[in-house]
Design a protein around this motif. Structure first.
Motif, PDB file in Angstrom:
ATOM      1  N   ARG A 135       0.917  -1.086  -0.140  1.00 29.17           N
ATOM      2  CA  ARG A 135      -0.031   0.107   0.068  1.00 29.17           C
ATOM      3  C   ARG A 135       0.857   1.359  -0.169  1.00 29.17           C
ATOM      4  N   LEU A 136       0.451   2.270  -0.496  1.00 27.44           N
ATOM      5  CA  LEU A 136       0.956   3.521  -0.726  1.00 27.44           C
ATOM      6  C   LEU A 136       1.020   4.224   0.611  1.00 27.44           C
ATOM      7  N   LEU A 137       1.934   4.833   1.251  1.00 25.50           N
ATOM      8  CA  LEU A 137       2.074   5.666   2.387  1.00 25.50           C
ATOM      9  C   LEU A 137       1.856   7.069   1.951  1.00 25.50           C
ATOM     10  N   PHE A 138       2.283   7.080   0.826  1.00 27.09           N
ATOM     11  CA  PHE A 138       2.060   8.796   0.246  1.00 27.09           C
ATOM     12  C   PHE A 138       1.266   8.787  -1.269  1.00 27.09           C
ATOM     13  N   ASP A 139       0.236   9.246  -1.366  1.00 28.54           N
ATOM     14  CA  ASP A 139      -0.670   9.346  -2.446  1.00 28.54           C
ATOM     15  C   ASP A 139      -0.242  10.035  -3.476  1.00 28.54           C
ATOM     16  N   GLY A 140       0.757  10.944  -3.458  1.00 28.43           N
ATOM     17  CA  GLY A 140       1.314  11.950  -4.361  1.00 28.43           C
ATOM     18  C   GLY A 140       0.472  12.956  -4.416  1.00 28.43           C
ATOM     19  N   LYS A 141      -0.458  13.349  -3.594  1.00 25.17           N
ATOM     20  CA  LYS A 141      -1.383  14.457  -3.643  1.00 25.17           C
ATOM     21  C   LYS A 141      -1.655  15.165  -2.338  1.00 25.17           C
ATOM     22  N   THR A 142      -1.516  14.461  -1.381  1.00 27.29           N
ATOM     23  CA  THR A 142      -2.063  14.757   0.073  1.00 27.29           C
ATOM     24  C   THR A 142      -0.944  14.378   0.933  1.00 27.29           C
ATOM     25  N   SER A 143      -1.199  14.919   2.379  1.00 31.29           N
ATOM     26  CA  SER A 143      -0.442  14.462   3.610  1.00 31.29           C
ATOM     27  C   SER A 143      -1.279  13.502   4.426  1.00 31.29           C
ATOM     28  N   ASN A 144      -2.175  12.874   3.778  1.00 30.12           N
ATOM     29  CA  ASN A 144      -2.933  11.655   4.543  1.00 30.12           C
ATOM     30  C   ASN A 144      -2.052  10.765   4.852  1.00 30.12           C
ATOM     31  N   GLY A 145      -2.190  10.355   6.233  1.00 33.99           N
ATOM     32  CA  GLY A 145      -1.562   9.467   6.815  1.00 33.99           C
ATOM     33  C   GLY A 145       0.021   9.877   7.547  1.00 33.99           C
ATOM     34  N   TRP A 146       0.152  11.299   7.520  1.00 31.14           N
ATOM     35  CA  TRP A 146       1.213  11.750   8.114  1.00 31.14           C
ATOM     36  C   TRP A 146       0.953  12.736   9.086  1.00 31.14           C
ATOM     37  N   ILE A 147       1.630  13.071   9.985  1.00 37.51           N
ATOM     38  CA  ILE A 147       1.662  13.919  10.989  1.00 37.51           C
ATOM     39  C   ILE A 147       3.012  14.418  11.290  1.00 37.51           C
ATOM     40  N   GLY A 148       3.252  15.853  11.914  1.00 40.91           N
ATOM     41  CA  GLY A 148       4.653  15.881  12.516  1.00 40.91           C
ATOM     42  C   GLY A 148       4.813  15.161  13.786  1.00 40.91           C
ATOM     43  N   ALA A 149       6.231  15.061  13.622  1.00 43.50           N
ATOM     44  CA  ALA A 149       6.824  14.365  14.985  1.00 43.50           C
ATOM     45  C   ALA A 149       6.392  15.022  16.294  1.00 43.50           C
ATOM     46  N   TYR A 150       5.861  14.694  17.269  1.00 45.21           N
ATOM     47  CA  TYR A 150       5.326  15.158  18.676  1.00 45.21           C
ATOM     48  C   TYR A 150       4.410  16.192  18.270  1.00 45.21           C
ATOM     49  N   LYS A 151       3.657  16.092  17.328  1.00 41.60           N
ATOM     50  CA  LYS A 151       2.578  17.033  16.764  1.00 41.60           C
ATOM     51  C   LYS A 151       1.184  16.219  16.693  1.00 41.60           C
ATOM     52  N   LYS A 152       0.080  17.121  16.805  1.00 40.77           N
ATOM     53  CA  LYS A 152      -1.226  16.491  16.346  1.00 40.77           C
ATOM     54  C   LYS A 152      -1.725  16.444  14.857  1.00 40.77           C
ATOM     55  N   THR A 153      -0.956  17.376  14.163  1.00 37.78           N
ATOM     56  CA  THR A 153      -1.015  17.745  13.015  1.00 37.78           C
ATOM     57  C   THR A 153       0.194  17.640  11.766  1.00 37.78           C
ATOM     58  N   PHE A 154      -0.111  17.819  10.647  1.00 36.48           N
ATOM     59  CA  PHE A 154       0.902  17.809   9.647  1.00 36.48           C
ATOM     60  C   PHE A 154       1.444  19.220   9.763  1.00 36.48           C
ATOM     61  N   PRO A 155       2.625  19.641   9.506  1.00 38.78           N
ATOM     62  CA  PRO A 155       3.337  20.646   9.722  1.00 38.78           C
ATOM     63  C   PRO A 155       2.670  21.703   8.770  1.00 38.78           C
ATOM     64  N   SER A 156       2.605  23.037   9.361  1.00 39.72           N
ATOM     65  CA  SER A 156       2.025  23.946   8.351  1.00 39.72           C
ATOM     66  C   SER A 156       2.892  24.723   7.526  1.00 39.72           C
ATOM     67  N   ASN A 157       4.192  24.286   7.894  1.00 45.46           N
ATOM     68  CA  ASN A 157       5.250  25.198   7.244  1.00 45.46           C
ATOM     69  C   ASN A 157       6.488  24.104   7.077  1.00 45.46           C
ATOM     70  N   GLY A 158       7.494  24.184   6.117  1.00 47.57           N
ATOM     71  CA  GLY A 158       8.555  23.415   6.079  1.00 47.57           C
ATOM     72  C   GLY A 158       8.370  22.163   5.168  1.00 47.57           C
ATOM     73  N   TRP A 159       7.141  21.853   5.006  1.00 44.49           N
ATOM     74  CA  TRP A 159       6.963  20.843   3.852  1.00 44.49           C
ATOM     75  C   TRP A 159       5.899  21.049   2.879  1.00 44.49           C
ATOM     76  N   GLU A 160       6.275  20.508   1.568  1.00 43.11           N
ATOM     77  CA  GLU A 160       5.648  20.919   0.493  1.00 43.11           C
ATOM     78  C   GLU A 160       5.156  19.783  -0.274  1.00 43.11           C
ATOM     79  N   ILE A 161       3.911  19.531  -0.494  1.00 44.44           N
ATOM     80  CA  ILE A 161       3.509  18.529  -1.461  1.00 44.44           C
ATOM     81  C   ILE A 161       3.233  19.261  -2.935  1.00 44.44           C
ATOM     82  N   LYS A 162       3.982  18.786  -3.799  1.00 46.44           N
ATOM     83  CA  LYS A 162       3.908  19.275  -5.275  1.00 46.44           C
ATOM     84  C   LYS A 162       4.284  18.520  -6.320  1.00 46.44           C
ATOM     85  N   ASP A 163       3.590  18.523  -7.374  1.00 45.30           N
ATOM     86  CA  ASP A 163       4.387  17.417  -8.518  1.00 45.30           C
ATOM     87  C   ASP A 163       4.504  16.094  -8.113  1.00 45.30           C
ATOM     88  N   GLY A 164       3.760  15.585  -7.310  1.00 42.24           N
ATOM     89  CA  GLY A 164       3.716  14.191  -6.893  1.00 42.24           C
ATOM     90  C   GLY A 164       4.792  13.807  -6.043  1.00 42.24           C
TER      91      GLY A 164
END
Length: 416
Positions: A207-236
């Motif tokens: 199974r894919l851990l990254f769908d190429g489009k979203t951050s689904n399935g991932w969160i920031g370490a020691y955080k409750k959500t995906f980071p609002s900055n520092g990471w970018e999902i673009k062009d797969g």
């Protein structure tokens, strides 16, 4: 067929002969083929010889300084002790696509001293190989849709090795009414279509851990959500952005929401110049430390320019190493340069045997929790963490080490 004077026909068999310092020689079809099932029997005179079968291949008359160059996928015939027969090599272009060691259980399928039955199936984007009825390699690739078929005799550099022969007979091809042949389960697929799974992979539990489009399935370490900055999902791609090398000072590490114990994990990574990152496993997030979260780490590094490559012990901080513990044993030819994609792979078996791969080649292995493993931890930076790396399960982590690095095609299969 058209070729060189190194080939002749004897009693219904094509015989190719090695010539010293002549370069690789090929006997190729006048017609080009797209989808097909190809069978033949091949015998190699000597273990110092080498051969192969080109498929969907091409000729560049201007290549090799005007001497001409054949390029395209080749099914390897390797009678040497390396035993990579049935693997897939990209002649004159991308080097190894499916090293024979990726399917170690089948490396003894080729038998020296007699004829071996070779079968190659290429339908759509999927290429499979068999030797003597044993499934070997499975490649998904989009580069070539059509091309000639060729018989190769590999060059030899020593005069004393010249004159060795390779025999090809019972060559049959089918191009109509063909359907994919079933492949036995559990064989690793090299899939060059980003962020995708073949039907064979899906049936096999990948199974894919990254769908190429979203951050689904991932969160920031020691955080409750995906980071609002520092990471970018673009062009797969899942991209960690640069913060001038400041570890976890921007978006910070990201981890999977799920935990894993025994698994086969594969991922593509693309480094920036001098880049540093890592893929960690058995991350528990119980240490509550500052900086990057703690876990076993597959090192992702520009060995040539990042200073970390020269630190540690005997290269144990270089690309694909078990960071600060075990150095990756790798040849330079299997390291793709900065700006190109590399494929990492981590396999953790239920018995705690662990393997790291780089671009299809195994570069290290160890026993998690063994006395030898604990001895390495005791002289590493991890000695301060009790039972480091021995958790029963943990998260998968992508590291923010302050350098721009891209990830894609992150896929996992749970092992039982």
């Amino acid at each position: 067929m058209a070729g060189t004077a190194d080939y002749k026909v004897e009693n219904g068999t094509i015989v190719g002969t090695t010539v010293a310092n002549s370069g690789n020689t090929f006997l190729v079809t006048e017609k080009e083929y797209g989808d097909f099932i190809l069978q033949m029997d091949i015998k190699v005179d000597d273990t110092t010889s080498n051969s192969g079968v080109q498929v969907r291949s091409h000729y560049d008359a201007a290549g090799h300084e005007g001497k001409g160059k054949v390029y395209g996928c080749q099914v390897e015939i390797d009678p040497s002790s390396r035993k990579w027969s049935g693997g897939i090599y990209d002649e004159g272009r991308r080097d190894w696509l499916y090293p024979g060691s990726l399917h170690a259980d089948a490396q003894n399928a080729f038998k020296n001293g007699g004829y071996n039955h070779i079968e190659i199936e290429y339908i759509g984007h999927e290429m499979k190989t068999w030797i003597n009825g044993r499934a070997i390699a499975y490649l998904v690739d989009t580069v070539d849709r059509i091309g000639f078929i060729g018989l190769q005799v590999h060059a030899v550099s020593k005069t004393e090795d010249a004159g060795k022969k390779v025999y090809f007979k019972n060559i049959l091809i089918k191009t109509t009414g063909i359907r994919p042949t079933a492949f036995p389960p559990g064989i690793y697929v090299v899939n060059h279509i980003p962020n995708s799974l073949s039907s064979y992979e899906s049936r096999g539990g990948w199974r894919l851990l990254f769908d190429g489009k979203t951050s689904n399935g991932w969160i920031g370490a020691y955080k409750k959500t995906f980071p609002s900055n520092g990471w970018e999902i673009k062009d797969g791609e899942m991209r960690v952005q640069s913060s001038q090398g400041k570890e976890s000072a921007n978006g910070g590490d990201i981890v999977t929401k799920d935990q894993f114990s025994a698994f086969d994990l594969s991922f593509d990574f693309n480094l920036s110049t001098g880049g540093n990152s890592g893929v960690k496993y058995f991350v528990t997030l119980t240490e509550n430390n500052t900086g990057s979260a703690i876990g076993l780490e597959y090192q992702v590094l520009d060995d040539s320019l990042h200073p970390d490559a020269k630190l540690g012990i005997a290269g144990n901080r270089t690309m694909a190493s078990l960071y600060d513990l075990i150095a990756a044993n790798k040849q330079k030819r299997f390291i793709h340069p900065v700006g190109q994609w590399n494929t990492g792979r981590i396999v953790v078996y239920p018995n705690n045997h662990v393997e790291h791969y780089l671009n299809g080649v195994k570069v290290l292995e160890y026993e998690r929790g063994s006395a030898a493993f604990r001895g390495l931890v005791a002289i590493s930076k991890y000695k301060v963490w009790k039972d480091f790396g021995e958790s029963a399960k943990g998260y998968i982590l992508l590291q923010d080490h302050g350098d721009a690095v891209s990830f894609r095609s992150i896929k996992i299969r749970v092992l039982k």
